[in-house]
Design a protein around this motif. Structure first.
Motif, short mmCIF file in Angstrom:
data_model
loop_
_atom_site.label_atom_id
_atom_site.label_comp_id
_atom_site.label_asym_id
_atom_site.label_seq_id
_atom_site.Cartn_x
_atom_site.Cartn_y
_atom_site.Cartn_z
N ILE A 147 0.82 -1.23 0.00
CA ILE A 147 0.00 0.00 0.00
C ILE A 147 0.85 1.27 0.00
O ILE A 147 0.34 2.36 0.30
CB ILE A 147 -0.98 0.02 1.19
N HIS A 148 2.15 1.14 -0.35
CA HIS A 148 3.03 2.30 -0.49
C HIS A 148 3.12 3.12 0.80
O HIS A 148 3.01 4.34 0.79
CB HIS A 148 2.54 3.20 -1.64
N THR A 149 3.31 2.42 1.90
CA THR A 149 3.38 3.07 3.20
C THR A 149 4.66 2.69 3.92
O THR A 149 5.02 1.51 3.98
CB THR A 149 2.17 2.66 4.07
N SER A 150 5.35 3.68 4.46
CA SER A 150 6.56 3.43 5.24
C SER A 150 6.17 2.99 6.65
O SER A 150 5.25 3.56 7.24
CB SER A 150 7.43 4.69 5.32
N LEU A 151 6.86 2.00 7.18
CA LEU A 151 6.63 1.57 8.55
C LEU A 151 7.92 1.65 9.33
O LEU A 151 8.94 1.08 8.91
CB LEU A 151 6.06 0.15 8.60
N VAL A 152 7.88 2.38 10.43
CA VAL A 152 9.05 2.57 11.29
C VAL A 152 8.73 2.00 12.66
O VAL A 152 7.69 2.31 13.23
CB VAL A 152 9.40 4.07 11.41
N GLU A 153 9.63 1.16 13.17
CA GLU A 153 9.44 0.62 14.52
C GLU A 153 10.24 1.43 15.53
O GLU A 153 11.37 1.84 15.25
CB GLU A 153 9.89 -0.84 14.57
N THR A 154 9.65 1.66 16.68
CA THR A 154 10.34 2.40 17.73
C THR A 154 9.87 1.90 19.09
O THR A 154 9.00 1.04 19.18
CB THR A 154 10.09 3.91 17.59
N GLU A 164 -4.13 -7.39 8.34
CA GLU A 164 -4.38 -7.97 7.03
C GLU A 164 -4.34 -6.94 5.92
O GLU A 164 -3.76 -7.18 4.85
CB GLU A 164 -5.74 -8.67 7.02
N SER A 165 -4.93 -5.77 6.16
CA SER A 165 -5.04 -4.76 5.11
C SER A 165 -4.14 -3.55 5.32
O SER A 165 -4.05 -2.69 4.45
CB SER A 165 -6.50 -4.27 5.01
N GLY A 166 -3.45 -3.49 6.46
CA GLY A 166 -2.62 -2.32 6.75
C GLY A 166 -3.46 -1.09 7.02
O GLY A 166 -3.09 0.02 6.61
N THR A 167 -4.56 -1.28 7.71
CA THR A 167 -5.52 -0.20 7.94
C THR A 167 -5.47 0.28 9.38
O THR A 167 -5.45 -0.51 10.31
CB THR A 167 -6.95 -0.70 7.64
N VAL A 168 -5.44 1.61 9.56
CA VAL A 168 -5.56 2.18 10.90
C VAL A 168 -7.00 2.64 11.10
O VAL A 168 -7.65 3.12 10.17
CB VAL A 168 -4.59 3.35 11.13
N THR A 169 -7.48 2.46 12.31
CA THR A 169 -8.85 2.84 12.66
C THR A 169 -8.80 4.03 13.60
O THR A 169 -8.11 3.99 14.62
CB THR A 169 -9.57 1.67 13.35
N PHE A 179 -11.56 4.42 8.69
CA PHE A 179 -10.65 3.33 8.37
C PHE A 179 -9.75 3.83 7.23
O PHE A 179 -10.22 4.11 6.13
CB PHE A 179 -11.41 2.09 7.93
N ILE A 180 -8.45 3.95 7.51
CA ILE A 180 -7.52 4.55 6.55
C ILE A 180 -6.41 3.56 6.22
O ILE A 180 -5.76 3.03 7.11
CB ILE A 180 -6.92 5.85 7.10
N THR A 181 -6.22 3.32 4.93
CA THR A 181 -5.23 2.36 4.47
C THR A 181 -4.19 3.06 3.62
O THR A 181 -4.37 3.25 2.42
CB THR A 181 -5.91 1.23 3.68
N GLY A 182 -3.13 3.52 4.27
CA GLY A 182 -2.04 4.17 3.54
C GLY A 182 -2.42 5.51 2.96
O GLY A 182 -3.39 6.14 3.38
N PRO A 183 -1.67 5.97 1.95
CA PRO A 183 -1.97 7.25 1.31
C PRO A 183 -3.18 7.14 0.40
O PRO A 183 -3.69 6.04 0.14
CB PRO A 183 -0.70 7.54 0.50
N SER A 184 -3.64 8.29 -0.07
CA SER A 184 -4.78 8.30 -0.99
C SER A 184 -4.39 7.62 -2.30
O SER A 184 -3.38 7.94 -2.91
CB SER A 184 -5.19 9.76 -1.25
N ASN A 185 -5.20 6.66 -2.74
CA ASN A 185 -4.95 5.95 -3.99
C ASN A 185 -6.21 5.93 -4.84
O ASN A 185 -7.29 5.61 -4.34
CB ASN A 185 -4.51 4.50 -3.73
N SER A 186 -6.08 6.25 -6.10
CA SER A 186 -7.19 6.17 -7.05
C SER A 186 -6.68 5.53 -8.33
O SER A 186 -5.51 5.70 -8.70
CB SER A 186 -7.75 7.56 -7.36
N ALA A 187 -7.55 4.80 -9.02
CA ALA A 187 -7.18 4.19 -10.28
C ALA A 187 -8.31 4.39 -11.28
O ALA A 187 -9.49 4.29 -10.93
CB ALA A 187 -6.89 2.70 -10.11
N ASP A 188 -7.95 4.70 -12.53
CA ASP A 188 -8.96 4.88 -13.55
C ASP A 188 -9.36 3.52 -14.12
O ASP A 188 -8.94 2.47 -13.63
CB ASP A 188 -8.48 5.84 -14.65
#
Length: 237
Positions: free
Chosen positions: A58-65, A144-149, A203-212
């Motif tokens: 989903i083109h999202t960076s994940l940083v552990e801290t 499963e989907s990389g979604t934050v609530t 429910f947000i899954t990564g950055p905004s994505n749209s496809a034609d």
């Protein structure tokens, strides 16, 4: 909006159907419930592994801290993104995670940080429009989907996750669950206990994505162009 003659209308409708009017609905007993079996028995480390895999998709960076290093991690994310203007969710978690002091120190260093509160009204929406990053806490995180609530409330306006160029979600490791099934169960259980749940749940899954129609992916059409998840080991928090 006022509702008139509802009871009489429903009584007449039931009469036309030739049966007594039902006032409650029984939950059906399904013979197969695959939604309960996905990642069943997975521990937090296994769920984290799945979240990492999904973030790549989903083109999202994940940083552990860690809990103690969260402030330094946020600073590094902003420095790498050349971000000076930030709007952040407010509320008790800022103090619980030590971010109030971090924000005050960074203000003294020249960062422009606004902490959301409903008293700010439209002014805070305008600040979100100008912000390079919006910072929120995930209430439930779907591996499963990389979604934050997000349970949007007076400390966490929807504009924080929608208007800035970069979306930053702080994810306490304890919030990881397999999928939407468990998120819905958590909300349902809270309601049963009488704990009020926000009227708006995002429910947000990564950055905004749209496809034609030809499936050409375009990022950032109706929301943030970039997304970074900061996974915090909150065992000490």
């Amino acid at each position: 909006m006022a509702v008139y003659n509802r009871e009489r209308f429903l009584d007449q409708l039931a009469g036309r159907l030739g049966r007594p009017r039902k006032t409650t609905a029984d939950r059906p007993a399904y013979s197969v419930q695959p939604q309960e079996r996905v990642f069943q028995g997975a521990d937090q480390d296994q769920l984290l592994g799945k979240l990492k895999e999904q973030c790549e998709i989903i083109h999202t960076s994940l940083v552990e801290t860690t809990f103690d290093e969260l402030g330094d991690t946020l600073r590094r994310v902003w420095e790498e993104g050349h971000i000076q203007n930030i709007v952040s969710a407010g509320g008790p978690r800022l103090e619980a995670y030590g971010l109030l002091d971090v924000y005050e120190t960074m203000r003294q260093e020249g960062y422009n940080i606004h902490i959301w509160d409903e008293q700010g009204g439209r002014d805070y929406v305008a600040e979100a429009e100008k912000a390079g990053a919006g910072v929120v806490f995930s209430d439930v995180t779907l591996a499963e989907s990389g979604t934050v609530t997000l349970f949007n409330d007076r400390w966490n306006g929807r504009s924080i996750s929608l208007l800035p160029e970069t979306f930053v979600a702080i994810i306490p490791k304890s919030t990881l669950v397999p999928r939407m099934t468990q998120a819905a169960q958590i909300i349902h259980e809270q309601e049963k206990k009488g704990v009020p749940v926000s009227s708006c749940v995002s429910f947000i899954t990564g950055p905004s994505n749209s496809a034609d129609i030809e499936m050409n992916l375009i990022v950032g059409v109706h929301g943030p162009v970039k997304a970074t998840y900061i996974l915090v080991d909150d065992k000490e928090g």
